[in-house]
Design a protein around this motif. Sequence first.
Motif, PDB file in Angstrom:
ATOM      1  N   LYS A 146       0.829  -1.291   0.116  1.00  0.00           N
ATOM      2  CA  LYS A 146      -0.052   0.033   0.198  1.00  0.00           C
ATOM      3  C   LYS A 146       0.716   1.331   0.079  1.00  0.00           C
ATOM      4  CE  LYS A 146      -3.412   1.867   3.111  1.00  0.00           C
ATOM      5  NZ  LYS A 146      -4.069   1.855   4.419  1.00  0.00           N
ATOM      6  N   ALA A 147       1.925   1.291   0.992  1.00  0.00           N
ATOM      7  CA  ALA A 147       2.658   2.411   0.916  1.00  0.00           C
ATOM      8  C   ALA A 147       3.635   2.627  -0.334  1.00  0.00           C
ATOM      9  CB  ALA A 147       3.719   2.118   2.132  1.00  0.00           C
ATOM     10  N   LYS A 148       3.996   1.510  -1.030  1.00  0.00           N
ATOM     11  CA  LYS A 148       4.689   1.471  -2.478  1.00  0.00           C
ATOM     12  C   LYS A 148       3.774   2.144  -3.376  1.00  0.00           C
ATOM     13  CE  LYS A 148       7.946  -2.079  -1.667  1.00  0.00           C
ATOM     14  NZ  LYS A 148       8.611  -3.466  -2.058  1.00  0.00           N
ATOM     15  N   ILE A 149       2.538   1.877  -3.297  1.00  0.00           N
ATOM     16  CA  ILE A 149       1.572   2.549  -4.659  1.00  0.00           C
ATOM     17  C   ILE A 149       1.429   3.955  -4.219  1.00  0.00           C
ATOM     18  CG2 ILE A 149      -0.830   2.402  -5.140  1.00  0.00           C
ATOM     19  CD1 ILE A 149      -0.796  -0.602  -4.385  1.00  0.00           C
ATOM     20  N   TYR A 150       1.243   4.094  -2.831  1.00  0.00           N
ATOM     21  CA  TYR A 150       1.089   5.735  -2.514  1.00  0.00           C
ATOM     22  C   TYR A 150       2.486   6.334  -2.885  1.00  0.00           C
ATOM     23  CZ  TYR A 150      -3.356   5.238  -0.050  1.00  0.00           C
ATOM     24  OH  TYR A 150      -4.711   5.152   0.068  1.00  0.00           O
ATOM     25  N   GLN A 151       3.568   5.873  -2.775  1.00  0.00           N
ATOM     26  CA  GLN A 151       4.841   6.496  -3.106  1.00  0.00           C
ATOM     27  C   GLN A 151       4.857   6.715  -4.600  1.00  0.00           C
ATOM     28  OE1 GLN A 151       8.259   4.246  -2.419  1.00  0.00           O
ATOM     29  NE2 GLN A 151       9.485   6.127  -2.018  1.00  0.00           N
ATOM     30  N   ASP A 152       4.492   5.536  -5.481  1.00  0.00           N
ATOM     31  CA  ASP A 152       4.406   5.938  -6.876  1.00  0.00           C
ATOM     32  C   ASP A 152       3.571   6.861  -6.974  1.00  0.00           C
ATOM     33  OD1 ASP A 152       5.802   3.488  -7.045  1.00  0.00           O
ATOM     34  OD2 ASP A 152       4.282   2.319  -7.633  1.00  0.00           O
ATOM     35  N   LEU A 153       2.524   7.123  -6.475  1.00  0.00           N
ATOM     36  CA  LEU A 153       1.492   8.333  -6.799  1.00  0.00           C
ATOM     37  C   LEU A 153       2.011   9.527  -6.090  1.00  0.00           C
ATOM     38  CD1 LEU A 153      -1.527   6.243  -5.949  1.00  0.00           C
ATOM     39  CD2 LEU A 153      -1.014   7.087  -8.375  1.00  0.00           C
ATOM     40  N   GLU A 154       3.197   9.443  -5.613  1.00  0.00           N
ATOM     41  CA  GLU A 154       3.519  10.876  -4.802  1.00  0.00           C
ATOM     42  C   GLU A 154       2.899  11.256  -3.812  1.00  0.00           C
ATOM     43  OE1 GLU A 154       4.888  13.528  -8.190  1.00  0.00           O
ATOM     44  OE2 GLU A 154       6.191  11.900  -8.896  1.00  0.00           O
ATOM     45  N   LYS A 155       2.285  10.467  -2.940  1.00  0.00           N
ATOM     46  CA  LYS A 155       1.584  10.643  -1.950  1.00  0.00           C
ATOM     47  C   LYS A 155       2.284  10.245  -0.590  1.00  0.00           C
ATOM     48  CE  LYS A 155      -2.927  10.587  -4.171  1.00  0.00           C
ATOM     49  NZ  LYS A 155      -4.231  10.120  -4.317  1.00  0.00           N
ATOM     50  N   SER A 156       3.044  10.892  -0.256  1.00  0.00           N
ATOM     51  CA  SER A 156       4.283  10.555   0.669  1.00  0.00           C
ATOM     52  C   SER A 156       3.413  10.448   2.059  1.00  0.00           C
ATOM     53  CB  SER A 156       5.441  11.537   0.898  1.00  0.00           C
ATOM     54  OG  SER A 156       5.978  11.663  -0.441  1.00  0.00           O
ATOM     55  N   GLU A 157       2.633  11.301   2.344  1.00  0.00           N
ATOM     56  CA  GLU A 157       1.861  11.153   3.922  1.00  0.00           C
ATOM     57  C   GLU A 157       1.085  10.003   3.975  1.00  0.00           C
ATOM     58  OE1 GLU A 157       0.006  14.880   4.846  1.00  0.00           O
ATOM     59  OE2 GLU A 157       1.312  15.987   3.926  1.00  0.00           O
ATOM     60  N   GLU A 158       0.316   9.731   2.846  1.00  0.00           N
ATOM     61  CA  GLU A 158      -0.356   8.249   2.986  1.00  0.00           C
ATOM     62  C   GLU A 158       0.471   7.141   2.824  1.00  0.00           C
ATOM     63  OE1 GLU A 158      -0.905  10.990   0.749  1.00  0.00           O
ATOM     64  OE2 GLU A 158      -3.195  11.367   0.723  1.00  0.00           O
ATOM     65  N   ALA A 159       1.707   7.299   2.249  1.00  0.00           N
ATOM     66  CA  ALA A 159       2.760   6.133   2.412  1.00  0.00           C
ATOM     67  C   ALA A 159       3.120   6.020   3.643  1.00  0.00           C
ATOM     68  CB  ALA A 159       4.092   6.406   1.489  1.00  0.00           C
ATOM     69  N   PHE A 160       3.564   7.067   4.340  1.00  0.00           N
ATOM     70  CA  PHE A 160       3.850   7.057   5.885  1.00  0.00           C
ATOM     71  C   PHE A 160       2.875   6.512   6.707  1.00  0.00           C
ATOM     72  CE2 PHE A 160       6.969  10.358   4.934  1.00  0.00           C
ATOM     73  CZ  PHE A 160       8.339   9.978   5.415  1.00  0.00           C
ATOM     74  N   ASP A 161       1.592   7.033   6.582  1.00  0.00           N
ATOM     75  CA  ASP A 161       0.495   6.327   7.182  1.00  0.00           C
ATOM     76  C   ASP A 161       0.252   4.820   7.112  1.00  0.00           C
ATOM     77  OD1 ASP A 161      -0.210   8.868   8.065  1.00  0.00           O
ATOM     78  OD2 ASP A 161      -1.699   9.115   6.571  1.00  0.00           O
ATOM     79  N   SER A 162       0.435   4.320   5.981  1.00  0.00           N
ATOM     80  CA  SER A 162       0.449   3.033   5.721  1.00  0.00           C
ATOM     81  C   SER A 162       1.577   2.233   6.586  1.00  0.00           C
ATOM     82  CB  SER A 162       0.517   2.549   4.258  1.00  0.00           C
ATOM     83  OG  SER A 162      -0.544   3.261   3.490  1.00  0.00           O
ATOM     84  N   ILE A 163       2.860   2.477   6.329  1.00  0.00           N
ATOM     85  CA  ILE A 163       3.754   2.071   7.100  1.00  0.00           C
ATOM     86  C   ILE A 163       3.596   2.074   8.771  1.00  0.00           C
ATOM     87  CG2 ILE A 163       6.302   2.314   7.750  1.00  0.00           C
ATOM     88  CD1 ILE A 163       5.805   1.116   4.768  1.00  0.00           C
TER      89      ILE A 163
END
Length: 179
Positions: free
Chosen positions: A129-146
């Motif tokens: 999930k975090a990798k997908i958000y990272q691909d979408l350049e949504k860093s905050e969502e990636a952090f939330d997932s981790i």
Amino acid sequence: MLKRFAFSIDRFKRANRIEKLYFAKEYFECAAICKESNQSSKGDFFTHYYLGLSNQKLNLIDESIKNLKDALKHIKNNNSQKSIGKYVNYARHEIAMSLRKQRKYQEALDEILSFIIFDPNYTSFYIVKAKIYQDLEKSEEAFDSINEGLRIEPTNTDLLEFKNSLVYFYSVEQVEKRR
């Protein structure tokens, strides 16, 4: 009863052979045996599963996703449901990763969110999930997932390492925004 026993032994031998071929990186032969097995005895989780993994290695991503989804449909047909638990989550993980590889981000997110509902304790889902958000350049969502994953398993090294890489990329991203 003797016929059922013989069928179970045959199924076990076939599954063992398929697994050996897959791990020996004999993906074409593994896929061929899986296809043959699926035609003769529909509904076996492992033949669909290894067919999906083999197709993934052969870069047949659409077929891989279909095969892995077919494997998930056949979970109930497997006599030893408890022993396939880790394989089920790995199949789900690979479906989401394949969709990500195809850049079908929304579909990948939808799948991973549904998989988290099935097993919220499988921390690899949060990394995907975090990798997908990272691909979408949504860093905050990636952090939330981790962080969701770390709440479940605070010492998970994969989660911690990915969080560290996110911190690095986020800081680089912020520096670039200031320029």
